[in-house]
Design a protein around this motif. Structure first.
Motif, PDB file in Angstrom:
ATOM      1  N   LYS A  79     -22.407  -9.267 -12.511  1.00 48.51           N
ATOM      2  CA  LYS A  79     -23.484  -8.706 -11.694  1.00 48.51           C
ATOM      3  C   LYS A  79     -23.188  -8.862 -10.207  1.00 48.51           C
ATOM      4  O   LYS A  79     -22.262  -9.556  -9.811  1.00 48.51           O
ATOM      5  CB  LYS A  79     -24.825  -9.343 -12.050  1.00 48.51           C
ATOM      6  N   ASP A  80     -23.980  -8.167  -9.419  1.00 44.87           N
ATOM      7  CA  ASP A  80     -23.871  -8.208  -7.953  1.00 44.87           C
ATOM      8  C   ASP A  80     -22.492  -7.771  -7.469  1.00 44.87           C
ATOM      9  O   ASP A  80     -21.928  -8.364  -6.543  1.00 44.87           O
ATOM     10  CB  ASP A  80     -24.222  -9.601  -7.415  1.00 44.87           C
ATOM     11  N   GLU A  82     -20.415  -5.645  -5.282  1.00 50.44           N
ATOM     12  CA  GLU A  82     -20.639  -4.831  -4.081  1.00 50.44           C
ATOM     13  C   GLU A  82     -20.014  -3.457  -4.257  1.00 50.44           C
ATOM     14  O   GLU A  82     -18.925  -3.321  -4.813  1.00 50.44           O
ATOM     15  CB  GLU A  82     -19.999  -5.497  -2.865  1.00 50.44           C
ATOM     16  N   LYS A  97     -25.267  -2.738  -4.911  1.00 46.05           N
ATOM     17  CA  LYS A  97     -24.692  -3.606  -5.938  1.00 46.05           C
ATOM     18  C   LYS A  97     -24.757  -2.921  -7.292  1.00 46.05           C
ATOM     19  O   LYS A  97     -25.720  -2.211  -7.597  1.00 46.05           O
ATOM     20  CB  LYS A  97     -25.467  -4.919  -6.025  1.00 46.05           C
ATOM     21  N   HIS A  99     -24.431  -3.796 -11.491  1.00 46.45           N
ATOM     22  CA  HIS A  99     -24.518  -4.826 -12.521  1.00 46.45           C
ATOM     23  C   HIS A  99     -24.022  -4.183 -13.814  1.00 46.45           C
ATOM     24  O   HIS A  99     -24.518  -3.123 -14.206  1.00 46.45           O
ATOM     25  CB  HIS A  99     -25.955  -5.316 -12.705  1.00 46.45           C
TER      26      HIS A  99
END
Length: 195
Positions: A79-80, A82, A97, A99
């Motif tokens: 996740k997250d 960029e 972002k 995920h």
């Protein structure tokens, strides 16, 4: 020895795009011979090549380069991640972002390959909806997992700098295949990514 950054660009494309940028800057009423703008057309030409390098990369090869047989069959989440892309409607950036989750089906993939896939598809002229689907389909078709989920949250400069000029809006897109089409699995994923 002074610092020297080495970048490789197609000379013919750089020259052609540089001239086009020079003419655009002139047409907008600027002096392309002024000190601050002398090298701007070339820098812009190189920046556009960098920002669209995903057209010259194969996401399937990237995934296949790090697929490993493994019996693990629970959810894997990165996740997250960029992401930076260019809106195909205005050539303005959107960023945010991604995920990603998948449930293996006999194979896992090196964790760094999922962000690489995001980068490859992001480095093209895009809309967020297509970007979400391309990432989802690439993982699903290549890895053939029990299920895949992708959620992207992004801010779009075409909405922030121009048009409606809404500074705090976030666009969220999602896609689900296989086991993630079941509400329990989908909810577990959304809870784990904090949404």
């Amino acid at each position: 020895m002074p610092y020297r950054k080495v970048e490789e660009y197609n000379i013919q494309i750089t020259d052609d795009v540089r001239e086009r940028y020079k003419n655009i800057i002139k047409d907008l009423g600027e002096d392309t011979e002024r000190d601050g703008l002398l090298k701007t057309p070339e820098r812009a030409a190189k920046a556009m090549q960098f920002l669209t390098q995903g057209y010259h990369q194969d996401p399937i090869k990237v995934l296949k380069s790090a697929m490993f047989k493994e019996s693990y069959n629970e959810m894997v989440i990165v996740k997250d991640i960029e992401l930076y892309s260019l809106c195909e409607h205005h050539l303005l950036p959107f960023f945010g972002k991604a995920h990603i989750a998948y449930i293996p089906n006999g194979h896992i993939v090196g964790l760094s390959k999922l962000p690489r896939i995001v980068d490859i598809f992001s480095r093209r002229l895009q809309v967020q909806e297509r970007l979400t689907e391309q990432i989802l389909d690439c993982i699903n078709d290549t890895l053939k997992p029990q299920g895949v989920a992708v959620v992207i949250e992004a801010s779009h400069m075409c909405m922030m700098m121009r048009g409606v000029q809404k500074q705090n809006s976030i666009t969220t897109t999602s896609g689900f295949r296989g086991q993630f089409e079941k509400i329990e699995t989908r909810n577990e994923f959304l809870k784990l990514i904090g949404k």
